[in-house]
Design an enzyme around this catalytic site. Sequence first.
Site, mmCIF file in Angstrom:
data_model
loop_
_atom_site.group_PDB
_atom_site.id
_atom_site.type_symbol
_atom_site.label_atom_id
_atom_site.label_comp_id
_atom_site.label_asym_id
_atom_site.label_seq_id
_atom_site.Cartn_x
_atom_site.Cartn_y
_atom_site.Cartn_z
ATOM 1 N N LYS A 23 27.744 39.283 43.931
ATOM 2 C CA LYS A 23 28.776 39.232 44.982
ATOM 3 C C LYS A 23 29.968 40.090 44.582
ATOM 4 C CE LYS A 23 31.850 35.661 45.098
ATOM 5 N NZ LYS A 23 33.287 36.032 45.146
ATOM 6 N N ASN A 24 30.543 39.815 43.414
ATOM 7 C CA ASN A 24 31.752 40.550 43.017
ATOM 8 C C ASN A 24 31.440 41.999 42.662
ATOM 9 O OD1 ASN A 24 33.149 38.251 43.518
ATOM 10 N ND2 ASN A 24 33.407 37.657 41.376
ATOM 11 N N ARG A 94 40.166 36.472 50.096
ATOM 12 C CA ARG A 94 41.242 37.234 49.450
ATOM 13 C C ARG A 94 40.771 38.584 48.929
ATOM 14 N NH1 ARG A 94 41.764 32.438 49.694
ATOM 15 N NH2 ARG A 94 43.773 31.642 50.344
ATOM 16 N N CYS A 118 45.355 30.172 46.538
ATOM 17 C CA CYS A 118 44.219 29.392 47.015
ATOM 18 C C CYS A 118 44.004 28.239 46.062
ATOM 19 C CB CYS A 118 42.981 30.262 47.142
ATOM 20 S SG CYS A 118 42.369 30.856 45.566
ATOM 21 N N ARG A 123 47.551 33.752 43.649
ATOM 22 C CA ARG A 123 46.763 34.992 43.597
ATOM 23 C C ARG A 123 47.678 36.177 43.904
ATOM 24 N NH1 ARG A 123 41.191 33.850 44.222
ATOM 25 N NH2 ARG A 123 40.851 35.908 43.347
ATOM 26 N N PRO A 124 48.577 36.513 42.971
ATOM 27 C CA PRO A 124 49.499 37.620 43.233
ATOM 28 C C PRO A 124 48.762 38.962 43.317
ATOM 29 C CG PRO A 124 49.678 36.904 40.943
ATOM 30 C CD PRO A 124 48.730 35.963 41.625
ATOM 31 N N ILE A 125 49.390 39.940 43.984
ATOM 32 C CA ILE A 125 48.825 41.297 44.026
ATOM 33 C C ILE A 125 49.866 42.322 43.573
ATOM 34 C CG2 ILE A 125 47.035 40.902 45.767
ATOM 35 C CD1 ILE A 125 49.037 42.158 47.819
ATOM 36 N N ASP A 126 50.866 41.833 42.802
ATOM 37 C CA ASP A 126 51.961 42.718 42.375
ATOM 38 C C ASP A 126 51.446 43.930 41.591
ATOM 39 O OD1 ASP A 126 51.344 40.456 40.604
ATOM 40 O OD2 ASP A 126 52.776 41.367 39.219
ATOM 41 N N ASP A 309 34.779 32.199 36.137
ATOM 42 C CA ASP A 309 33.951 31.766 37.261
ATOM 43 C C ASP A 309 32.847 30.797 36.839
ATOM 44 O OD1 ASP A 309 35.527 33.248 38.942
ATOM 45 O OD2 ASP A 309 34.168 34.970 39.003
ATOM 46 N N ILE A 331 42.585 32.504 32.321
ATOM 47 C CA ILE A 331 42.703 33.470 33.418
ATOM 48 C C ILE A 331 43.372 32.822 34.637
ATOM 49 C CG2 ILE A 331 41.474 35.147 34.864
ATOM 50 C CD1 ILE A 331 40.903 35.695 31.932
ATOM 51 N N ARG A 401 29.677 31.126 50.119
ATOM 52 C CA ARG A 401 30.478 32.334 49.875
ATOM 53 C C ARG A 401 29.877 33.184 48.763
ATOM 54 N NH1 ARG A 401 36.091 31.076 48.204
ATOM 55 N NH2 ARG A 401 35.779 33.278 47.735
HETATM 56 N N1 EPU Z 1 47.130 38.750 38.500
HETATM 57 C C1 EPU Z 1 48.472 39.068 38.548
HETATM 58 N N2 EPU Z 1 48.890 40.086 39.370
HETATM 59 C C2 EPU Z 1 48.010 40.804 40.130
HETATM 60 C C3 EPU Z 1 46.646 40.485 40.078
HETATM 61 C C4 EPU Z 1 46.230 39.446 39.247
HETATM 62 O O1 EPU Z 1 49.284 38.432 37.871
HETATM 63 O O2 EPU Z 1 48.454 41.720 40.832
HETATM 64 C C5 EPU Z 1 46.649 37.660 37.623
HETATM 65 C C6 EPU Z 1 45.938 36.558 38.378
HETATM 66 O O3 EPU Z 1 46.848 35.613 38.879
HETATM 67 C C7 EPU Z 1 45.050 35.971 37.314
HETATM 68 C C8 EPU Z 1 44.665 37.182 36.499
HETATM 69 O O4 EPU Z 1 45.658 38.175 36.787
HETATM 70 O O5 EPU Z 1 45.773 35.086 36.499
HETATM 71 C C9 EPU Z 1 43.293 37.746 36.769
HETATM 72 O O6 EPU Z 1 43.121 37.927 38.147
HETATM 73 P P1 EPU Z 1 42.265 39.136 38.718
HETATM 74 O O7 EPU Z 1 43.155 40.049 39.467
HETATM 75 O O8 EPU Z 1 41.458 39.707 37.615
HETATM 76 O O9 EPU Z 1 41.309 38.388 39.741
HETATM 77 P P2 EPU Z 1 40.686 39.075 41.023
HETATM 78 O O10 EPU Z 1 40.400 40.484 40.727
HETATM 79 O O11 EPU Z 1 41.471 38.735 42.215
HETATM 80 C C10 EPU Z 1 38.162 38.719 40.415
HETATM 81 C C11 EPU Z 1 37.007 37.956 40.969
HETATM 82 C C12 EPU Z 1 37.235 36.469 40.788
HETATM 83 C C13 EPU Z 1 37.367 36.196 39.296
HETATM 84 C C14 EPU Z 1 38.508 37.040 38.725
HETATM 85 C C15 EPU Z 1 38.656 36.908 37.230
HETATM 86 C C16 EPU Z 1 36.200 39.350 42.760
HETATM 87 C C17 EPU Z 1 36.011 39.547 44.211
HETATM 88 N N3 EPU Z 1 36.859 38.272 42.387
HETATM 89 O O12 EPU Z 1 39.309 38.286 41.141
HETATM 90 O O13 EPU Z 1 36.074 35.813 41.286
HETATM 91 O O14 EPU Z 1 37.618 34.831 39.079
HETATM 92 O O15 EPU Z 1 38.287 38.434 39.024
HETATM 93 O O16 EPU Z 1 37.484 37.288 36.577
HETATM 94 O O17 EPU Z 1 35.739 40.150 41.972
HETATM 95 C C18 EPU Z 1 34.872 34.058 42.296
HETATM 96 O O18 EPU Z 1 33.916 34.841 42.396
HETATM 97 O O19 EPU Z 1 34.770 32.817 42.502
HETATM 98 C C19 EPU Z 1 36.177 34.592 41.936
HETATM 99 C C20 EPU Z 1 37.318 33.943 42.167
#
Ligand code: EPU
Length: 422
Positions: A23-24, A94, A118, A123-126, A309, A331, A401
């Site tokens: 999926k990811n 997201r 969530c 889930r920040p995107i900064d 995960d 994480i 999902r």
């Molecule tokens: N974070 C920030 N700022 C950002 C982005 C992330 O502080 O701009 C923090 C997050 O809050 C978290 C950490 O960085 O503490 C890691 O988050 P990451 O951005 O790596 O997560 P993601 O890319 O949104 C993907 C997977 C998740 C998986 C995480 C960690 C996908 C679609 N999603 O999410 O998968 O848990 O990496 O490995 O690839 C799932 O499949 O159930 C799932 C949630």
Amino acid sequence: MMAVIEIEGGVPLEGSIRVSGSKNGSLPLLAASLLCDGELVLHNVPWVVDVQVLCELLPRLGVRVRRGSNGTVRLEVEDEKPNAAPYELVDRMRASICVLGPLVARRGSARIAQPGGCSIGPRPIDIHLRALEAMGANVRRQRGEVTAKAARLKGAEIDLLGPNGPTVLGTCNTLSAAVLAEGRSVLLNAAREPEVAELASLLVSMGAKISGIGGPTLTVHGVPSLHGAKREIIPDRIEAGTYMIAAAITRGRVRLENVRWEHMGGTVDALRRIGVQVEPELFGCLVTSNRRARAVHLETAPYPGVPTDLQAPFMSLLSVAEGESSVTDTIFPSRFTHVDELNRFGANITVKKDKATIHGVRQLSGALVTGKDLRACAAMIVAGLAATPVTTIREPHHIDRGYECIEEKLSALGATIRRVED
Ligand code: EPU
């Protein structure tokens, strides 16, 4: 009427099943269709709800999406004008944020509903946004929407490290933007997850210039355009890990086909410490367990460590281990919605900050529980496979999902599991 999943647990899983495509590993590759001139063909795409949501979003962004047999999806841009990812789709998933980098890089602008937090935490995107700004985009947040604009992005040096490690989708977005930016970009502290390396390899086959794939530093030389390509999605290492844990908790013997052994490092190490036998085979692996699980201390970590995960399913297994275990999620430190639900099975788990302490019990008893998000729902199914006599899981739609045909696959291993209208 609401559907529930019912499981009559206590039966060792035995037999062989095939792991689906990741999926990811699919989502950022599907989004890469926005970047190319020509057709992108992906094979082995799992038809799970998160993929379906993205395949609803992409046509709204002018991409023609055609689904063939055996998980083949063909994507081709027909209209380059749309640039908006609406709230109703981003709110359902997201990871829709993975269209941000491609849209800005190729179309010069993107408008995306700001994804909220969530059940697994904020889930920040900064970092995604800072990266685009570093490449010269003008980023604004207004009324729950992010707008990013740049006539042409410029290469830059970008650090992708967040407070809890490198960001996975942030790396994907930045990479997808940098490939069409003018000049050289250096991505520092890039996420090293195989799903990121797969995106990088796909982009290279589309004509991008990227070095350092699989490592923490990615160097990108921007090119003016990218062409179509074909790629097979990698096996889902989280789905594989979930079935390994399910085999272990039922003390079964399960053969998994379509596993990339080299992607399973942290998961296999943890299982072996727990006392589970896991051996590689030509295109898969064999998981056997004939004893009670041993207690261990687990900490999630970026790849190649124990994946966050799988934290919830591992906790189901440790709840019946001999002795006291702990699980820390570095994480997503508050990803613990499964704890109260596992305690309803008779598990003995307490949480302090980002650490759960688990006093192993001999046997779980069937319970009425709720799967509060995708991986928590997987943990409920894993626990239910071991619990007697019957477990009922509410809100089972979360599982759809990310797990393809989970009832069919577990039934093929001898489990009694079915979805019924309550
Ligand atoms: N974070 C920030 N700022 C950002 C982005 C992330 O502080 O701009 C923090 C997050 O809050 C978290 C950490 O960085 O503490 C890691 O988050 P990451 O951005 O790596 O997560 P993601 O890319 O949104 C993907 C997977 C998740 C998986 C995480 C960690 C996908 C679609 N999603 O999410 O998968 O848990 O990496 O490995 O690839 C799932 O499949 O159930 C799932 C949630």
